[in-house]
Design a protein around this motif. Structure first.
Motif, PDB file in Angstrom:
ATOM      1  N   PRO A   1      11.301  49.108  26.109  1.00  0.00           N
ATOM      2  CA  PRO A   1      11.590  48.904  27.533  1.00  0.00           C
ATOM      3  C   PRO A   1      10.756  47.770  28.131  1.00  0.00           C
ATOM      4  O   PRO A   1       9.565  47.630  27.847  1.00  0.00           O
ATOM      5  N   HIS A   2      11.435  46.942  28.920  1.00  0.00           N
ATOM      6  CA  HIS A   2      10.845  45.829  29.658  1.00  0.00           C
ATOM      7  C   HIS A   2      10.415  44.674  28.753  1.00  0.00           C
ATOM      8  O   HIS A   2       9.905  43.665  29.253  1.00  0.00           O
TER       9      HIS A   2
ATOM     10  N   ASN B   1      14.450  53.703  33.790  1.00  0.00           N
ATOM     11  CA  ASN B   1      13.397  52.692  33.626  1.00  0.00           C
ATOM     12  C   ASN B   1      13.995  51.300  33.789  1.00  0.00           C
ATOM     13  O   ASN B   1      14.013  50.505  32.848  1.00  0.00           O
TER      14      ASN B   1
ATOM     15  N   LYS C   1      11.500  45.991  36.322  1.00  0.00           N
ATOM     16  CA  LYS C   1      10.525  46.307  37.370  1.00  0.00           C
ATOM     17  C   LYS C   1      10.830  45.635  38.701  1.00  0.00           C
ATOM     18  O   LYS C   1      10.454  46.142  39.765  1.00  0.00           O
TER      19      LYS C   1
ATOM     20  N   GLU D   1      12.391  55.689  40.604  1.00  0.00           N
ATOM     21  CA  GLU D   1      12.978  55.129  39.388  1.00  0.00           C
ATOM     22  C   GLU D   1      14.490  55.306  39.375  1.00  0.00           C
ATOM     23  O   GLU D   1      15.234  54.426  38.948  1.00  0.00           O
TER      24      GLU D   1
END
Length: 464
Positions: A191-192, A231, A234, A249
């Protein structure tokens, strides 16, 4: 040759396949005496963009009145179309509702009452306890007569992108298939630090729109988000800074999807097909944040948090703009409505008679002319006992009746005044028996008409 001229040439070529049929209910509602889809006529069949979010609450979309969520593209879509305030799932669970959307049938009719997986998921109440690799080839389910199949046979270029949850493979009526069954991560890797799957899906959707702008197309874009794990990238938390939004979230995940939806709308606009594209945005169920009887993951309940859905339609060539539709509708209404808009209403049998929403929307007849029925199977037991439900919703009331296969003495039923208690906090079942009996009679009658034996049984039980 322009997009429109190319499209007209393709329509003339495929006219024999059935896409150029007799006047639909939608056309009749507009006062058109002939078929607007005939070669040389003044209208083309619409394209369709069907957007399905997974586990999306109504309050995650700003157009439904919550000012601290950020969904500008969806809100603009609603402002230019129709926002339905009382749309309900026929069963608030992924597989059953998705099958109902496709077929226009209630779960007891198409047979899919749980989620299908090609492997056994032990210990899960809401899935079949034996593998279901191909629901379309399984005699237990009646899901072949569905609107993507009809559209594909009529000459539409069809695509499914994203979560399908009705089997692992292409059932055969999608020309483009970039899909998965369920239970897949939102990120390709860490993730990210890897690509976000909804963005990849949108890239594929934009490519499909641009490649098929000169012919009628149906695009089913199904995002797995905001189903957990939530998720999102951001940067989609920025609109929520300082607002103390619970479950941030989750709402930021919908904000991320809003950007993707805006990208698809921009692609339609660039391709000069936005005005002739029927856009539908909805979900198969919402979710509750509180402890409700029978739920394990916030769904599979007849309460509004899960069973009442966002639904937005945008089709400027036919539908009015800026309308908040109050009358009750169900996800089962989407199939006949789409068939009507495509000029294929005549392909359906008499069970679908007068079930298209378009004539009502065009005429402005916003009246609760029928009851809405919800079918539900709990995800967990009360005192160890699983149960089934039938709920009936009218303009003012919701009656929830329960059937327990074991220890029926544990059962309890509920009645809510939806006008004065929209949060469903005060059970009036014992206090308003006159209302209970009237609604139970309507449920039993509905069960007779739709051959739902449990609705008949529960309705008659509460009629006294």
């Amino acid at each position: 040759m322009s997009h429109r001229m190319k499209r007209r040439s393709i329509l003339n070529a495929i006219g024999g396949l059935g896409i150029l049929g007799s006047a639909s209910a939608a056309q009749r509602a507009l006062g058109q005496t002939g078929s607007a889809n005939e070669p040389g006529g003044n209208q083309d069949p619409p394209n369709f963009l069907f957007i399905l979010l997974d586990k999306c609450r109504r309050d995650a979309i700003g157009a439904y009145g919550r000012s601290d969520v950020h969904t500008p593209n969806i809100d603009q879509l609603a402002a230019g179309g129709i926002r339905f305030d009382n749309c309900y799932a026929p069963q608030p669970l992924c597989g059953p509702c998705r099958a109902s959307i496709l077929t226009g049938k209630y779960p007891h009719q198409h047979g899919m009452r749980k989620n299908p997986y090609p492997y056994v998921r032990s210990g899960s109440y809401n899935t079949y306890q034996e593998p279901v690799p191909d629901p379309f080839g399984d005699p237990r389910f009646d899901i072949w007569d569905n609107f993507p199949h009809f559209l594909n046979n009529a000459g539409y270029r069809t695509a499914h992108i994203g979560k399908w949850h009705l089997g692992e493979g292409n059932p055969g009526f999608f020309d483009v298939w970039k899909s998965f069954n369920s239970q897949i991560h939102h990120w390709l890797g860490e993730p990210h630090k890897s690509r976000y799957r909804p963005t990849i899906q949108t890239d594929d959707a934009v490519e499909f729109i641009e490649e098929n702008a000169d012919r009628p197309f149906f695009l089913y874009q199904s995002y797995y988000s905001p189903h957990e794990p939530n998720n999102p990238p951001k940067r989609f938390h920025e609109p929520y800074k300082g607002k103390n939004v619970e479950h941030e979230e989750y709402y930021a995940s919908v904000t991320a999807l809003d950007e993707e939806i805006g990208r698809m709308i921009d692609a339609l606009r660039r391709s000069n097909v936005l005005d002739n594209t029927f856009i539908i945005l909805t979900t198969e169920h919402g979710r509750t944040w509180i402890d409700r009887p029978g739920t394990l993951a916030g769904m599979s309940i007849s309460y509004d948090e899960a069973a009442r859905l966002p639904l937005i339609m945008h089709y400027p060539r036919v539908l009015p703009a800026g309308v908040a539709w109050q009358s009750g509708v169900s996800s089962v209404d989407l199939m006949p409505t789409i068939m009507d808009a495509a000029g294929l209403y005549g392909r359906l049998d008499e069970d679908f008679s007068d079930r298209s929403l378009i004539p009502h929307l065009v005429s402005g007849r916003d009246e609760w002319s029928r009851e809405i029925v919800i079918q539900n199977i709990s995800q967990k037991g009360i005192d160890g006992v699983l149960f089934e439900e039938r709920a009936i919703r009218t303009e003012r009331w919701k009656l929830i009746l329960r059937h327990f296969g074991a220890r029926p003495q544990m059962r309890f039923d509920e009645l809510y005044d939806m006008q004065n208690d929209p949060g469903e906090t005060k059970n009036l079942y014992s206090d308003r028996q006159n209302v209970v009996k009237e609604l139970a009679g309507r449920l039993a009658k509905w069960g007779d008409q739709h051959k739902d034996a449990l609705a008949v049984e529960l309705g008659r039980r509460s009629m006294g």
